[in-house]
Scaffold this motif. Structure first.
Motif, PDB file in Angstrom:
ATOM      1  N   ARG A 125      11.553  12.578  -7.096  1.00  0.00           N
ATOM      2  CA  ARG A 125      10.985  11.348  -7.647  1.00  0.00           C
ATOM      3  C   ARG A 125      11.821  10.146  -7.198  1.00  0.00           C
ATOM      4  NH1 ARG A 125       9.812  11.333 -13.872  1.00  0.00           N
ATOM      5  NH2 ARG A 125      11.971  11.979 -13.850  1.00  0.00           N
ATOM      6  N   THR A 126      13.128  10.281  -7.240  1.00  0.00           N
ATOM      7  CA  THR A 126      14.018   9.202  -6.809  1.00  0.00           C
ATOM      8  C   THR A 126      13.814   8.884  -5.333  1.00  0.00           C
ATOM      9  OG1 THR A 126      15.631   9.846  -8.476  1.00  0.00           O
ATOM     10  CG2 THR A 126      16.437   8.494  -6.658  1.00  0.00           C
ATOM     11  N   ARG A 127      13.677   9.911  -4.511  1.00  0.00           N
ATOM     12  CA  ARG A 127      13.453   9.709  -3.075  1.00  0.00           C
ATOM     13  C   ARG A 127      12.182   8.901  -2.839  1.00  0.00           C
ATOM     14  NH1 ARG A 127      10.476  11.376   0.915  1.00  0.00           N
ATOM     15  NH2 ARG A 127       9.285  12.850  -0.317  1.00  0.00           N
ATOM     16  N   LEU A 128      11.114   9.224  -3.569  1.00  0.00           N
ATOM     17  CA  LEU A 128       9.855   8.505  -3.408  1.00  0.00           C
ATOM     18  C   LEU A 128       9.965   7.052  -3.871  1.00  0.00           C
ATOM     19  CD1 LEU A 128       7.421  11.319  -4.534  1.00  0.00           C
ATOM     20  CD2 LEU A 128       7.457  10.229  -2.275  1.00  0.00           C
ATOM     21  N   ILE A 129      10.679   6.827  -4.960  1.00  0.00           N
ATOM     22  CA  ILE A 129      10.857   5.460  -5.456  1.00  0.00           C
ATOM     23  C   ILE A 129      11.648   4.624  -4.456  1.00  0.00           C
ATOM     24  CG2 ILE A 129      11.999   4.072  -7.235  1.00  0.00           C
ATOM     25  CD1 ILE A 129      11.172   6.317  -9.229  1.00  0.00           C
ATOM     26  N   VAL A 130      12.721   5.195  -3.911  1.00  0.00           N
ATOM     27  CA  VAL A 130      13.524   4.480  -2.919  1.00  0.00           C
ATOM     28  C   VAL A 130      12.681   4.171  -1.680  1.00  0.00           C
ATOM     29  CG1 VAL A 130      15.482   4.723  -1.328  1.00  0.00           C
ATOM     30  CG2 VAL A 130      15.733   5.351  -3.726  1.00  0.00           C
ATOM     31  N   LYS A 131      11.882   5.116  -1.271  1.00  0.00           N
ATOM     32  CA  LYS A 131      11.013   4.909  -0.119  1.00  0.00           C
ATOM     33  C   LYS A 131      10.019   3.779  -0.397  1.00  0.00           C
ATOM     34  CE  LYS A 131       7.974   7.526   2.902  1.00  0.00           C
ATOM     35  NZ  LYS A 131       7.420   8.858   3.135  1.00  0.00           N
TER      36      LYS A 131
ATOM     37  N   ALA B 195       0.840  -1.205   0.000  1.00  0.00           N
ATOM     38  CA  ALA B 195       0.000   0.000   0.000  1.00  0.00           C
ATOM     39  C   ALA B 195       0.868   1.244   0.000  1.00  0.00           C
ATOM     40  CB  ALA B 195      -0.938  -0.005   1.210  1.00  0.00           C
ATOM     41  N   LEU B 196       1.896   1.253   0.833  1.00  0.00           N
ATOM     42  CA  LEU B 196       2.793   2.408   0.881  1.00  0.00           C
ATOM     43  C   LEU B 196       3.638   2.489  -0.394  1.00  0.00           C
ATOM     44  CD1 LEU B 196       3.704   4.854   2.433  1.00  0.00           C
ATOM     45  CD2 LEU B 196       5.330   3.434   3.654  1.00  0.00           C
ATOM     46  N   ALA B 197       4.056   1.351  -0.909  1.00  0.00           N
ATOM     47  CA  ALA B 197       4.814   1.344  -2.161  1.00  0.00           C
ATOM     48  C   ALA B 197       3.969   1.924  -3.293  1.00  0.00           C
ATOM     49  CB  ALA B 197       5.259  -0.079  -2.500  1.00  0.00           C
ATOM     50  N   TYR B 198       2.690   1.578  -3.336  1.00  0.00           N
ATOM     51  CA  TYR B 198       1.793   2.099  -4.368  1.00  0.00           C
ATOM     52  C   TYR B 198       1.630   3.606  -4.233  1.00  0.00           C
ATOM     53  CZ  TYR B 198      -2.382   3.034  -7.088  1.00  0.00           C
ATOM     54  OH  TYR B 198      -3.276   3.568  -7.993  1.00  0.00           O
ATOM     55  N   GLN B 199       1.460   4.073  -2.994  1.00  0.00           N
ATOM     56  CA  GLN B 199       1.311   5.510  -2.770  1.00  0.00           C
ATOM     57  C   GLN B 199       2.574   6.246  -3.225  1.00  0.00           C
ATOM     58  OE1 GLN B 199       1.261   6.863   1.308  1.00  0.00           O
ATOM     59  NE2 GLN B 199       0.006   8.613   0.770  1.00  0.00           N
ATOM     60  N   CYS B 200       3.734   5.719  -2.890  1.00  0.00           N
ATOM     61  CA  CYS B 200       4.996   6.354  -3.301  1.00  0.00           C
ATOM     62  C   CYS B 200       5.138   6.335  -4.815  1.00  0.00           C
ATOM     63  CB  CYS B 200       6.178   5.643  -2.650  1.00  0.00           C
ATOM     64  SG  CYS B 200       6.297   5.911  -0.877  1.00  0.00           S
ATOM     65  N   TRP B 201       4.803   5.218  -5.448  1.00  0.00           N
ATOM     66  CA  TRP B 201       4.886   5.100  -6.901  1.00  0.00           C
ATOM     67  C   TRP B 201       3.959   6.105  -7.586  1.00  0.00           C
ATOM     68  CZ3 TRP B 201       1.097   3.340 -10.414  1.00  0.00           C
ATOM     69  CH2 TRP B 201       1.562   3.142 -11.711  1.00  0.00           C
ATOM     70  N   LYS B 202       2.738   6.205  -7.039  1.00  0.00           N
ATOM     71  CA  LYS B 202       1.757   7.138  -7.607  1.00  0.00           C
ATOM     72  C   LYS B 202       2.244   8.580  -7.475  1.00  0.00           C
ATOM     73  CE  LYS B 202      -2.124   7.797  -5.472  1.00  0.00           C
ATOM     74  NZ  LYS B 202      -3.424   7.647  -4.847  1.00  0.00           N
ATOM     75  N   LEU B 203       2.785   8.940  -6.323  1.00  0.00           N
ATOM     76  CA  LEU B 203       3.304  10.295  -6.117  1.00  0.00           C
ATOM     77  C   LEU B 203       4.528  10.561  -6.981  1.00  0.00           C
ATOM     78  CD1 LEU B 203       2.962  10.631  -2.239  1.00  0.00           C
ATOM     79  CD2 LEU B 203       1.619  11.829  -3.979  1.00  0.00           C
ATOM     80  N   ALA B 204       5.393   9.555  -7.128  1.00  0.00           N
ATOM     81  CA  ALA B 204       6.611   9.724  -7.937  1.00  0.00           C
ATOM     82  C   ALA B 204       6.264  10.017  -9.393  1.00  0.00           C
ATOM     83  CB  ALA B 204       7.478   8.472  -7.841  1.00  0.00           C
ATOM     84  N   ARG B 205       5.200   9.415  -9.884  1.00  0.00           N
ATOM     85  CA  ARG B 205       4.790   9.653 -11.272  1.00  0.00           C
ATOM     86  C   ARG B 205       4.384  11.104 -11.501  1.00  0.00           C
ATOM     87  NH1 ARG B 205       0.225   5.863 -12.871  1.00  0.00           N
ATOM     88  NH2 ARG B 205       0.360   7.177 -14.691  1.00  0.00           N
ATOM     89  N   GLN B 206       3.967  11.790 -10.451  1.00  0.00           N
ATOM     90  CA  GLN B 206       3.499  13.169 -10.563  1.00  0.00           C
ATOM     91  C   GLN B 206       4.632  14.181 -10.457  1.00  0.00           C
ATOM     92  OE1 GLN B 206       0.564  13.588  -7.503  1.00  0.00           O
ATOM     93  NE2 GLN B 206      -0.716  11.940  -8.313  1.00  0.00           N
ATOM     94  N   LYS B 207       5.801  13.746 -10.016  1.00  0.00           N
ATOM     95  CA  LYS B 207       6.919  14.662  -9.773  1.00  0.00           C
ATOM     96  C   LYS B 207       7.762  14.861 -11.028  1.00  0.00           C
ATOM     97  CE  LYS B 207       6.093  15.163  -5.397  1.00  0.00           C
ATOM     98  NZ  LYS B 207       5.672  16.406  -4.848  1.00  0.00           N
ATOM     99  N   LYS B 208       8.125  16.091 -11.293  1.00  0.00           N
ATOM    100  CA  LYS B 208       9.039  16.422 -12.386  1.00  0.00           C
ATOM    101  C   LYS B 208      10.483  16.467 -11.863  1.00  0.00           C
ATOM    102  CE  LYS B 208       5.935  17.827 -15.596  1.00  0.00           C
ATOM    103  NZ  LYS B 208       5.288  16.647 -16.097  1.00  0.00           N
ATOM    104  N   ASN B 209      10.635  16.810 -10.589  1.00  0.00           N
ATOM    105  CA  ASN B 209      11.937  16.949  -9.957  1.00  0.00           C
ATOM    106  C   ASN B 209      12.556  15.561  -9.754  1.00  0.00           C
ATOM    107  OD1 ASN B 209      13.759  16.956  -7.604  1.00  0.00           O
ATOM    108  ND2 ASN B 209      13.282  19.140  -7.533  1.00  0.00           N
ATOM    109  N   LEU B 210      13.657  15.279 -10.440  1.00  0.00           N
ATOM    110  CA  LEU B 210      14.273  13.955 -10.397  1.00  0.00           C
ATOM    111  C   LEU B 210      14.697  13.527  -8.991  1.00  0.00           C
ATOM    112  CD1 LEU B 210      15.069  11.468 -11.996  1.00  0.00           C
ATOM    113  CD2 LEU B 210      17.244  12.587 -12.493  1.00  0.00           C
TER     114      LEU B 210
END
Length: 74
Positions: free
Chosen positions: A51-57, A33-48
């Protein structure tokens, strides 16, 4: 796990429960659930870096292998 991470995990799991169908490749495990939330938020970020921080999280908490593959391929 820090208190703020626990709170975020609980919120993500609650929001994940509102979905009528689980996203493809994700299980009903709280980590997914948390991985999905991070993935969804990362897709919305333009700042690399952000986005990387969210993917790692998300990878840190992903339970099943599919969220990890999805994040790595993003």
């Amino acid at each position: 796990m820090a208190a703020d991470e626990a709170k975020e995990l609980a919120k993500a799991f609650q929001e994940f429960g509102y979905l009528s169908q689980l996203p493809e490749g994700f299980t009903d495990h709280p980590g997914d659930a948390l991985a999905y939330q991070c993935w969804k938020l990362a897709r919305q970020k333009k700042n690399l870096p952000e986005r990387t921080r969210l993917i790692v999280k998300g990878l840190k908490f992903a339970h099943s292998p599919t969220p990890a593959r999805r994040s790595k391929n993003y």
